[in-house]
Structure formats: C-alpha cells, structure tokens
Design an enzyme around this catalytic site. Structure first.
Site, PDB file in Angstrom:
ATOM      1  N   GLU A 102      -6.657  -7.097  -0.700  1.00 42.17           N
ATOM      2  CA  GLU A 102      -7.129  -7.152   0.680  1.00 42.17           C
ATOM      3  C   GLU A 102      -8.570  -6.645   0.709  1.00 42.17           C
ATOM      4  O   GLU A 102      -8.857  -5.559   0.214  1.00 42.17           O
ATOM      5  CB  GLU A 102      -6.265  -6.299   1.612  1.00 42.17           C
TER       6      GLU A 102
ATOM      7  N   GLU B  92       0.807  -1.220   0.000  1.00 41.56           N
ATOM      8  CA  GLU B  92       0.000   0.000   0.000  1.00 41.56           C
ATOM      9  C   GLU B  92       0.847   1.281   0.000  1.00 41.56           C
ATOM     10  O   GLU B  92       0.300   2.366   0.179  1.00 41.56           O
ATOM     11  CB  GLU B  92      -0.895   0.029   1.253  1.00 41.56           C
TER      12      GLU B  92
END
Length: 608
Positions: A311, A183
C-alpha cells in the site's frame, strides 16, 4: 462466534464442498515462474493497484446473506470484468485484492463457498489480462489482535483460513501470490507499544509475528498444486518500514526460497493519511523518502529478499491536496521504489462522483484513471527501468575555514543541486556546486543528484565540520598612538592584513579609547583583539606630551613585565572558556542539524 478449541481440519475435508463451485479450467494458467528467483518475479510485477474497500469490507451491520452485500458495503460497485480489464489497459500489472475471509464463515471456520468463488472470479479476470494478483487475509475486524490473550483460538482461525484458501486457489498459475496478513502482525499493543518508553515485550511481538508467518509458509508449501513454488508475500511488523527493517524481524524459513517482504508507505502521515497538510515536496521530505527506500534496499533487496510495497499512496482526500502535490508524492514514491527493484502497489478505493470519496486514482465506473498525467508518469517510471543503488558521499566531512570543495569531483556528474539552510552562516555554495567555508563551526547541507541511466536518484544530508585553521601570522598592537587631524574614529586606524575593526568608536583628542578588531572569522577568542587607541589631533604634539608618554611607558615597563605571566594566564583562561563555549555550540549545531528549517536552493548545476 468462535469456538474456544478447534482442531485444524485437513484441506481436502474442509474444501471438498466448495471446490466444485468454479471449473478447474478457470483456475489454471500459463505463467510458469518455477525457474525464476523471487526478485525476478517482483521485478516483473510493474506498477500495482489495490481493489480497496471491496472484499475486505466488514462489520456486524452488514447483511451476511450474500457476497454482494459485503462487496458494496464500503462504497464499491459490484466489480465487473470491464473494470478489471480497465486496470490493465491503464498500465497496471499487479492487482492486490484485500479480503476479509471471516465475513461469511461458520462457527467451525468454514468459509462460504460463494465467497471463495467470487474472489476467484475477480482474480481470474486479472490473470486473463496477464496481471499478477495478490490475495491476503486483511484486517477482518481485527480478531488477530487477540492472539496474546487467545493464542490457540486465534492461530486455529488463521490456519483454517489459509488451509481453505491455499487449497481452493492451488491450481492458479504463478500470476497468483499469497500474502500472509495485512498490517496486524506485530500490532499487539498490550504486549509492547512502540511509542512507549521501554522495549519490554518487543521481542515477544516479533516472535508472535514469526510464528504466524512460518505457519503460513509451511501450510501453503504443503498444500499441493502450484503452491510448492508460488511467490509468497510475508507481512512485515505492522508493515512499518522502521519496524520491519529492525534486526529483530526475521523472515520465515522456506524450502522453495521464494518469498518477498511486505511493507506499506504512508509517510509523512499528515500528508498521506490526514488533511493536516496539503503540500509535499521540500528537500527535507524528499530526503526522508529516499532514506526509507535506501533502508529497505539495504536491509532486504541487497540481501536477496525482494520488497513489495503493498500500500502506497495519498490515502486521504487526494483531491484536496494543492494542485499537483498528490501526483508529485505518488510519482516520487513509485519512482524511488521501482528503480530499486521494488513493486509499489497504490492504495485505491472507489471514486465517488458525489465527491464524498475523493481519494481514488482510478474510476471504476469509467474504467480509467482520474489523472492522465499520473498515468503517463507511472508508465515513464516503468520504462526507465531498474537501476543500481547510487553511492553515498561520506556522511561527515571536514573543511578548514577559507577552503573550497567542488562537489562535482566527488559525485562524478554536474546534474545535482545543493540545498543549504537559509540561516546557514558557515558555508556558501555557488552555481557550480562549489562549497566555501566562511565560518568555523558545525553545519549540514542536502545534496540531490538526479537519477542516471544506471544509478538511482540520490538525496543525502551531509554533516560538515568547518575547522578554524591556524592562528594569524600577525596581530595588531594592543596599544596604538596616532597623531594628526585625519583620524576621527578607530576605522581610520590601519590594521595588519586580514584584520578588521568589529565596531566604530569615536576618537577623543588626548584620551585613550578601546575598540575590538578581528581576523576574518570572529568565532574564536584568539582572533579577537581589544586595542587601546590614544589620539592626538596635532601632528606636532608638544614634546612634553611625547616625553610624558615615553616616561609613562618607561616607568610601567617593569610592571608590564611582572604582569606578563598573569596576563598570559588570564588570556589563556579566557580563550579556554570561549573554546568550551564554542564546543557546546558545535554539539548543539550537530544535534539540530536534522531539524527541518527554511531551505533555499543555493546551487543548481543543470535543469532536470
């Protein structure tokens, strides 16, 4: 720890000492996706799950003398083959293995052979179960966030990792997928803060992310083995849906044209990643989910770039949510992603029997899911297959006051529900899905049409402008004289068809009172009339009174004529002012249409 300068070593020189740690035969496989497109590969990946809080565990407090110390540091047990077999047995076809490759690394960025070997061992167990495996470079203590200040050092660190990983795993078959980052790409808040008031520095962040992703693709494609055609997963901007769908984001160039884009989905934050909300599932929340999934489909999937949601889950206190709420959320996210050809990968960490870690969907110690209904639901989503994107209604519609509109004729089905804000005063919807315009103004409603055998589920907000229509054909006289004992209030005085009294006023014998009348819709001044009513209780009131009334009317006739123009002007000005006010109200209603309000189901055609 890191050297300020570093020349990237060749893969052969850097990895020679570690390749012998695992037999060549164990790195091989039978799957050959060379003839498949990237979308065909992603469509074959089914439902996925993360091996979270395991090999990406990191921290200076962890004893770096062994891999197992990191593997257990954030609560995971030592991973066994039985645990990996259990994932496959429970229906998962993809396993994402987040890794912090800097955990056991020398100052020259050489990864410890035992770390590579251990990750490869677990990956092989998954491949042996015919599962896809995603390996990435995870947060890894956040060193990549220093790129704007130390670009050469950080990029060298990054390239050194991928040169070793790409070489070590190059003989794995096409079950293995490399993901460029987690991320962190784009998360350079000192350059640009997405929550700030300016876009200054935004393009720089997107350019930095592209540089990492392009270097990743170039390195892997030139590393030999099966890497020249392996599916590569490209990290989006902070893996955020909005930022990654931004036109500034660019996919790197790939000679194999075999890439997917990675995003994460934890929306709404208060439910998925905090304990501020324990419920989920309002029409507004389903609409939000559907809007994001449509955005991903339109920006990427429809353009030939598949999407892997690396995710997605309730990542915080999953067991503390109200009964069934977490399951409903996970079901909805997975269904809306999967039916659009995306691969949803649940974020999951180890289940703690003590309850201290209660946000897991899979018990590693028992090799089974914590929710058998969720297991069945996910299997049903996969069985239902992938579908064509459903067509939206026009986002804006117009109706005229008094009209009706049958939504089933537009949707082509009776399997839908209409949701109207319970404070809505402009439209109604009956059980047949027929919209009726009952007041002029601006409003909105939400449509939910269930998925069909061939089309995706539809959630859509429609903005509606209800026009006032034509002026009434007849209007009440502005002055009315009535006689007789039957009249007590203005409600006893008849009005033309379509008109009604807005208030009740007592009549006074021999005197004049004023009352307002309206024509069905009271929103506009040209449909409201102020009527003067003079009442005489006796039906045969004296001729003197009648004569006086007649004389008064005669003597005022000239005055009435002379005032007509000014009265008309005044009326026009009043109407203009009222219409201007109405315009402002319309604009306000449009602006507020997206605000979450109390919602009621007002039309439901058929049970799902």
């Amino acid at each position: 720890m890191f050297k300020k300068t570093f020349a990237v070593m060749s893969a052969a020189a850097l990895a020679a000492s570690v390749l012998s740690a695992i037999p060549v035969s164990a790195r091989g496989g039978e799957l050959d996706n060379s003839g498949k497109t990237a979308q065909e590969v992603v469509s074959d990946m089914g439902m996925g799950i993360n091996l979270g809080n395991t090999f990406e565990s990191c921290g200076t407090w962890i004893d770096a003398s062994s891999v197992s110390n990191f593997e257990k540091a954030w609560g995971s047990p030592i991973i066994t083959k039985d645990m990996i077999d259990g994932y496959a047995a429970e229906g998962f076809k993809t396993l994402r293995i987040p890794v912090a490759w800097s955990n056991m690394m020398d100052d020259d960025y050489t990864i410890a052979p035992e770390y590579l070997e251990r990750v490869a061992e677990v990956a092989q167990w998954a491949v042996d179960n015919d599962m896809y495996v995603i390996i990435n470079e995870h947060w890894d203590s956040g060193w990549i966030e220093e790129y704007p200040e130390k670009p050469e050092e950080v990029m060298n660190h990054y390239l050194a990792i991928w040169e070793q990983v790409a070489d070590y795993f190059k003989d794995f078959d096409d079950h293995l997928i490399f993901e460029s980052q987690n991320e962190e790409l784009g998360n350079w808040s000192k350059v640009w803060n997405r929550w700030g008031s300016t876009d200054e520095g935004k393009q720089d962040c997107y350019d930095y992310a592209l540089a990492f992703n392009q270097n990743f693709v170039d390195l892997v494609r030139n590393s030999g083995g099966n890497n020249d055609d392996r599916l590569l997963l490209i990290s989006g901007i902070i893996t955020d849906v909005d930022l990654t769908c931004d036109e500034m984001f660019q996919m790197p160039e790939d000679p194999a044209d075999k890439m997917a884009v990675s995003v994460h989905y934890y929306t709404p934050y208060n439910f998925a990643l905090s304990d501020n909300a324990s419920t989920w599932g309002t029409p507004e929340e389903y609409l939000e989910l559907n809007t994001y999934m449509r955005k991903l489909y339109t920006r990427f999937v429809s353009q030939g770039v598949p999407v892997i949601i690396g995710e997605a889950c309730v990542g915080f206190k999953i067991m503390d949510k109200e009964d069934g709420e977490a399951r409903e959320y996970i079901d909805a996210v997975c269904e809306q992603a999967y039916e659009r050809g995306m691969c949803p990968v649940l974020w999951d960490i180890n289940y703690s029997e003590s309850g201290q870690t209660n946000n897991s969907v899979y018990k590693r110690s028992l090799q089974q899911m914590t929710d058998t209904q969720l297991k069945a639901d996910l299997a049903g989503i996969v069985a239902a297959g992938q579908k064509e994107e459903s067509e939206l209604l026009p986002e804006e519609l117009e109706m005229t006051y008094g009209e009706t509109f049958d939504l089933s004729t537009v949707l082509g089905t009776t399997d839908f529900t209409v949701y109207v804000n319970d404070k809505n005063k402009y439209i109604t919807a009956d059980e047949n899905g027929v919209i009726s315009a009952i007041k002029a103004g601006s409003t909105d409603f939400i449509i939910h049409r269930w998925a069909t055998d061939t089309q995706t589920e539809l959630w859509q907000r429609v903005y509606l402008e209800v026009n006032k229509g034509g002026a009434p054909a007849t209007r009440p006289d502005e002055e009315i004289v009535v006689k007789g004992p039957d009249y007590k209030t203005n409600q006893d005085v008849p009005l033309p068809e379509g008109w009604s009294w807005m208030e009740t006023v007592d009549l006074i014998d021999g005197q004049t009172v004023t009352a307002k009348a309206s024509y069905e819709d009271k929103s506009f001044s040209d449909r409201i009339v102020e009527v003067k009513i003079t009442w005489y209780s006796a039906a045969d009131e004296s001729s003197a009174a009648d004569s006086k009334t007649a004389d008064d009317k005669s003597s005022s006739k000239a005055d009435t004529s002379s005032k007509a123009a000014s009265t008309e002007t005044k009326t026009t000005n009043t109407a203009s002012a009222t219409n201007a006010s109405t315009g402002a109200s319309t604009a306000s209603a449009l602006a507020l249409a997206a605000v979450v309000g109390a919602v009621a189901v007002v039309a439901k055609r058929k049970n799902k």
